[in-house]
Design an enzyme around this catalytic site. Sequence first.
Site, PDB file in Angstrom:
ATOM      1  N   PRO A 176      37.013  38.567 -27.357  1.00  0.00           N
ATOM      2  CA  PRO A 176      37.569  39.212 -28.540  1.00  0.00           C
ATOM      3  C   PRO A 176      36.541  39.938 -29.406  1.00  0.00           C
ATOM      4  O   PRO A 176      35.410  39.478 -29.564  1.00  0.00           O
ATOM      5  CB  PRO A 176      38.189  38.049 -29.325  1.00  0.00           C
ATOM      6  CG  PRO A 176      37.564  36.824 -28.775  1.00  0.00           C
ATOM      7  CD  PRO A 176      37.237  37.121 -27.345  1.00  0.00           C
ATOM      8  N   ASN A 177      37.017  41.035 -29.942  1.00  0.00           N
ATOM      9  CA  ASN A 177      36.285  41.893 -30.892  1.00  0.00           C
ATOM     10  C   ASN A 177      35.206  42.748 -30.230  1.00  0.00           C
ATOM     11  O   ASN A 177      34.627  43.625 -30.882  1.00  0.00           O
ATOM     12  CB  ASN A 177      35.690  41.075 -32.051  1.00  0.00           C
ATOM     13  CG  ASN A 177      36.762  40.304 -32.803  1.00  0.00           C
ATOM     14  OD1 ASN A 177      37.702  40.914 -33.301  1.00  0.00           O
ATOM     15  ND2 ASN A 177      36.664  38.989 -32.852  1.00  0.00           N
TER      16      ASN A 177
ATOM     17  N   HIS B 207      32.964  29.423 -28.242  1.00  0.00           N
ATOM     18  CA  HIS B 207      32.761  28.277 -29.135  1.00  0.00           C
ATOM     19  C   HIS B 207      34.032  27.457 -29.341  1.00  0.00           C
ATOM     20  O   HIS B 207      34.000  26.440 -30.022  1.00  0.00           O
ATOM     21  CB  HIS B 207      32.242  28.775 -30.488  1.00  0.00           C
ATOM     22  CG  HIS B 207      31.196  29.835 -30.379  1.00  0.00           C
ATOM     23  ND1 HIS B 207      29.982  29.612 -29.763  1.00  0.00           N
ATOM     24  CD2 HIS B 207      31.187  31.150 -30.741  1.00  0.00           C
ATOM     25  CE1 HIS B 207      29.271  30.734 -29.789  1.00  0.00           C
ATOM     26  NE2 HIS B 207      29.985  31.680 -30.371  1.00  0.00           N
TER      27      HIS B 207
ATOM     28  N   GLU C 177      26.541  33.379 -18.302  1.00  0.00           N
ATOM     29  CA  GLU C 177      27.033  33.564 -19.672  1.00  0.00           C
ATOM     30  C   GLU C 177      26.089  34.523 -20.393  1.00  0.00           C
ATOM     31  O   GLU C 177      24.866  34.395 -20.273  1.00  0.00           O
ATOM     32  CB  GLU C 177      27.023  32.188 -20.359  1.00  0.00           C
ATOM     33  CG  GLU C 177      27.411  32.212 -21.807  1.00  0.00           C
ATOM     34  CD  GLU C 177      27.384  30.802 -22.433  1.00  0.00           C
ATOM     35  OE1 GLU C 177      27.092  29.813 -21.707  1.00  0.00           O
ATOM     36  OE2 GLU C 177      27.627  30.711 -23.639  1.00  0.00           O
TER      37      GLU C 177
HETATM   38  C1  DQA Z   1      28.699  37.046 -29.095  1.00  0.00           C
HETATM   39  C2  DQA Z   1      28.302  35.888 -30.012  1.00  0.00           C
HETATM   40  C3  DQA Z   1      29.538  35.113 -30.478  1.00  0.00           C
HETATM   41  O1  DQA Z   1      29.149  34.052 -31.320  1.00  0.00           O
HETATM   42  C4  DQA Z   1      30.459  36.036 -31.254  1.00  0.00           C
HETATM   43  O2  DQA Z   1      31.640  35.350 -31.604  1.00  0.00           O
HETATM   44  C5  DQA Z   1      30.753  37.310 -30.555  1.00  0.00           C
HETATM   45  C6  DQA Z   1      29.722  37.954 -29.750  1.00  0.00           C
HETATM   46  C7  DQA Z   1      27.492  37.909 -28.693  1.00  0.00           C
HETATM   47  O3  DQA Z   1      27.626  38.703 -27.772  1.00  0.00           O
HETATM   48  O4  DQA Z   1      26.429  37.823 -29.327  1.00  0.00           O
HETATM   49  O5  DQA Z   1      31.838  37.872 -30.711  1.00  0.00           O
HETATM   50  O6  DQA Z   1      29.240  36.498 -27.892  1.00  0.00           O
END
Ligand code: DQA
Length: 153
Positions: free
Chosen positions: A11-12, A81, A99
């Site tokens: 997401p995002n 998380h 990851e």
């Molecule tokens: C992320 C780190 C995560 O904590 C966060 O919620 C993200 C991006 C990263 O690529 O640094 O959306 O996975």
Amino acid sequence: MSRLIFILNGPNLNLLGKRQPHIYGHETMADVEAMCRAEAAKHNIEVRFHQTNREYEMIDWIHEARESAGGILINSAAFTHTSVAVLDALNTFDGPVIECHISQVHKREAFRHHSYVSMRADAVLAGFGTQGYVLGVQRLAFLINAAEKAAKK
Ligand code: DQA
């Protein structure tokens, strides 16, 4: 072993480049996809690249990878998380799982320090910026080549 890898984004990350660029940089998901495809092509690796804001879609792609892929590179973003379901899905996959986080999550808020995905991941990249994806593709290519060699023996 399949020479196809799945690169999955949570997401995002569709807002990458616009979202908190001081943390995540200025490159977009399309830039990341192009970098991954260019690296994979050097190693004769095929790529399925996806981003979603929906947990079920991420799980469905992991199930798809289970049927067809030699490895998974995953930036599950905030699902990292929170999602036991994503961890359970990854546990159904037999190949290498890497990851990847663009930011150095361990330098950030405490809630980002725990990762369900890390309980399955064979390697973790964090804080390499979008270059982490390229490193992840390189590593998957290396592992797939090694598995193919071992199978020929
Ligand atoms: C992320 C780190 C995560 O904590 C966060 O919620 C993200 C991006 C990263 O690529 O640094 O959306 O996975």
